[in-house]
Design a protein around this motif. Structure first.
Motif, mmCIF file in Angstrom:
data_model
loop_
_atom_site.group_PDB
_atom_site.id
_atom_site.type_symbol
_atom_site.label_atom_id
_atom_site.label_comp_id
_atom_site.label_asym_id
_atom_site.label_seq_id
_atom_site.Cartn_x
_atom_site.Cartn_y
_atom_site.Cartn_z
ATOM 1 N N THR A 108 0.835 -1.194 0.000
ATOM 2 C CA THR A 108 0.000 0.000 0.000
ATOM 3 C C THR A 108 0.877 1.253 0.000
ATOM 4 N N THR A 109 0.664 2.115 -0.959
ATOM 5 C CA THR A 109 1.464 3.345 -1.064
ATOM 6 C C THR A 109 0.686 4.575 -0.619
ATOM 7 N N VAL A 110 -0.638 4.463 -0.513
ATOM 8 C CA VAL A 110 -1.474 5.574 -0.059
ATOM 9 C C VAL A 110 -1.700 5.414 1.438
ATOM 10 N N SER A 111 -1.436 6.451 2.214
ATOM 11 C CA SER A 111 -1.596 6.360 3.671
ATOM 12 C C SER A 111 -2.898 6.994 4.149
ATOM 13 N N THR A 112 -3.447 7.924 3.374
ATOM 14 C CA THR A 112 -4.721 8.551 3.731
ATOM 15 C C THR A 112 -5.617 8.664 2.495
ATOM 16 N N PHE A 113 -6.909 8.683 2.750
ATOM 17 C CA PHE A 113 -7.889 8.894 1.692
ATOM 18 C C PHE A 113 -8.560 10.252 1.897
ATOM 19 N N LEU A 114 -9.208 10.729 0.846
ATOM 20 C CA LEU A 114 -10.058 11.925 0.935
ATOM 21 C C LEU A 114 -11.498 11.501 0.680
ATOM 22 N N LEU A 115 -12.375 11.764 1.655
ATOM 23 C CA LEU A 115 -13.801 11.466 1.476
ATOM 24 C C LEU A 115 -14.427 12.634 0.714
ATOM 25 N N TRP A 116 -14.472 12.501 -0.597
ATOM 26 C CA TRP A 116 -14.908 13.608 -1.440
ATOM 27 C C TRP A 116 -16.387 13.903 -1.244
ATOM 28 N N GLY A 117 -17.188 12.864 -1.091
ATOM 29 C CA GLY A 117 -18.594 12.986 -0.729
ATOM 30 C C GLY A 117 -19.373 14.054 -1.456
ATOM 31 N N PHE A 118 -19.813 15.052 -0.697
ATOM 32 C CA PHE A 118 -20.676 16.097 -1.238
ATOM 33 C C PHE A 118 -19.897 17.316 -1.717
ATOM 34 N N SER A 119 -18.606 17.179 -1.941
ATOM 35 C CA SER A 119 -17.790 18.325 -2.393
ATOM 36 C C SER A 119 -18.253 18.850 -3.743
ATOM 37 N N SER A 120 -18.831 17.955 -4.558
ATOM 38 C CA SER A 120 -19.330 18.401 -5.868
ATOM 39 C C SER A 120 -20.622 19.198 -5.751
ATOM 40 N N PHE A 121 -21.251 19.172 -4.536
ATOM 41 C CA PHE A 121 -22.467 19.982 -4.286
ATOM 42 C C PHE A 121 -22.104 21.132 -3.351
ATOM 43 N N SER A 122 -21.129 21.930 -3.729
ATOM 44 C CA SER A 122 -20.605 22.973 -2.833
ATOM 45 C C SER A 122 -21.664 23.997 -2.422
ATOM 46 N N ASP A 123 -22.600 24.294 -3.307
ATOM 47 C CA ASP A 123 -23.641 25.290 -3.001
ATOM 48 C C ASP A 123 -24.665 24.766 -2.003
ATOM 49 N N LEU A 124 -24.760 23.445 -1.868
ATOM 50 C CA LEU A 124 -25.799 22.845 -1.016
ATOM 51 C C LEU A 124 -25.258 22.335 0.314
ATOM 52 N N GLN A 125 -23.974 22.551 0.586
ATOM 53 C CA GLN A 125 -23.368 21.913 1.763
ATOM 54 C C GLN A 125 -23.957 22.422 3.075
ATOM 55 N N ASP A 126 -24.244 23.718 3.171
ATOM 56 C CA ASP A 126 -24.846 24.260 4.405
ATOM 57 C C ASP A 126 -26.254 23.699 4.611
ATOM 58 N N LEU A 127 -27.026 23.644 3.536
ATOM 59 C CA LEU A 127 -28.380 23.096 3.617
ATOM 60 C C LEU A 127 -28.341 21.608 3.985
ATOM 61 N N LEU A 128 -27.428 20.876 3.347
ATOM 62 C CA LEU A 128 -27.281 19.454 3.651
ATOM 63 C C LEU A 128 -26.893 19.247 5.112
ATOM 64 N N PHE A 129 -25.987 20.089 5.616
ATOM 65 C CA PHE A 129 -25.570 19.979 7.017
ATOM 66 C C PHE A 129 -26.765 20.126 7.954
ATOM 67 N N VAL A 130 -27.574 21.157 7.726
ATOM 68 C CA VAL A 130 -28.741 21.413 8.594
ATOM 69 C C VAL A 130 -29.728 20.247 8.526
ATOM 70 N N MET A 131 -30.025 19.787 7.314
ATOM 71 C CA MET A 131 -30.993 18.692 7.137
ATOM 72 C C MET A 131 -30.502 17.394 7.774
ATOM 73 N N ILE A 132 -29.238 17.065 7.519
ATOM 74 C CA ILE A 132 -28.691 15.807 8.052
ATOM 75 C C ILE A 132 -28.525 15.886 9.569
ATOM 76 N N PHE A 133 -28.127 17.058 10.079
ATOM 77 C CA PHE A 133 -27.971 17.231 11.532
ATOM 78 C C PHE A 133 -29.297 17.005 12.249
#
Length: 329
Positions: free
Chosen positions: A5-30
């Motif tokens: 294994t040469t990769v030691s960490t991953f990036l959870l990209w997740g909702f990064s492609s929905f940058s405009d909706l991240q605050d709304l998603l946070f409130v709804m999911i919270f």
């Protein structure tokens, strides 16, 4: 872990492609997460405090509520942090741990649902001997069997996935460490390993679903032989909540884990995963409380007890303040 294994960490990209909706998603999911915790905790407390709910059906329901609460705790807090954070990195051991608990608890949920269907079959097939057939010992054994199956399946999946060599990319196209997004980063992932992982997911989803369907085939044959329409309605109504939860659970999970995958399906899978990590645990307690009069009564008692406690605490707190003022004067 694999030595290559040469990769030691991953990036959870997740909702990064929905940058405009991240605050709304946070409130709804919270708020969804808070509701899940409150609803499932209420069910567990209601079952614990109400003596008339000390039956096998509610024992399994309590176990399912606890397991689903733990499943959401494994995924949702991390998801909320990543929605607010610029750094979405997760180490390989952390990723492996999250995958282990998620699939262990998910497998546990599936086989608890299978145990619940067997319990309903026993109650309808032989109601006179139900208490002797579904003893506390048998219920505990079924619960432990579900838990141990979850541990074994999750351990096997994690060992297969994290013995791969990750050397192409470190970006996981998901909001948690799911199987397909992680193995897609490996450079030595073979068709043999793919078949083994598919066999494990099929064993959990298809295997437990077949057990549930066998129970319901027998339940259906018994109910159809009942002479009175009232008896048939009562028998079906005892199973309706469980059947609704089974349809929701297996519908979403089966769509994600059993259908053919492509590189373009990650976004679809991520959105579907959001439904079964947030929506399903949210709907389950609602379904059981709305369609079950015994549970409604127990929950009302719990709410009443909480309200009485709050009314008692407030005057004591107020009297304490008045006494402090008198001493100061």
């Amino acid at each position: 872990m694999g030595n290559h294994t040469t990769v030691s960490t991953f990036l959870l990209w997740g909702f990064s492609s929905f940058s405009d909706l991240q605050d709304l998603l946070f409130v709804m999911i919270f708020f969804s997460h808070v509701t899940i915790l409150a609803a499932n905790t209420s069910i567990m407390v209601a079952v614990k405090l109400s003596h008339n709910l000390h039956t096998p059906m509610y024992f399994f329901l309590c176990g399912l509520s606890f397991s689903e609460t733990c499943t959401t705790v494994v995924v949702i807090p991390r998801m909320l942090v990543d929605l607010l954070s610029d750094s979405k990195s997760i180490s390989i051991p952390e990723c492996a741990t999250q995958m282990f608990f998620f699939f262990g608890l998910g497998t546990n949920n599936c086989f608890i649902l299978a145990a619940m269907s067997y319990d309903r079959y026993t109650a309808i097939h032989d109601p006179l001997h139900y208490s002797s057939l579904m003893t506390h010992k048998i219920c505990f054994q079924l619960m432990m069997a579900s838990c141990m199956t979850g541990v074994v399946v999750a351990l096997c999946i994690v060992l297969i996935v994290f013995n791969l060599s990750f050397c192409d990319s470190s970006i996981i196209q998901h909001f948690f460490c799911d199987i397909t997004p992680v193995v897609s980063l490996a450079c030595d992932y073979t068709i043999f390993q793919k078949m083994i992982l598919l066999a494990f997911t099929a064993f959990v989803l298809v295997g437990s679903f077949i057990l549930i369907m066998i129970s319901y085939v027998f339940i259906g044959s018994i109910v159809m032989k009942m002479p009175s329409a009232k008896g048939r309605y009562k028998a079906f109504s005892t199973c309706s909540s469980h059947l609704t939860v089974v349809c929701i659970h297996y519908g979403f999970a089966g769509f994600v884990y059993l259908r053919p995958k492509s590189s373009d399906s990650f976004r679809e899978d991520m959105l579907m995963a959001l439904t079964y990590t947030v929506l399903t645990p949210l709907l389950n307690p609602i379904v059981y409380s709305l369609r079950n009069k015994e549970m409604q009564t127990a929950l009302k008692k719990v709410r009443g007890s909480i309200c009485r406690c709050l009314r008692l605490v407030k005057p004591i707190h107020w009297r304490g303040k008045r006494k402090t003022k008198t001493i100061e004067q």
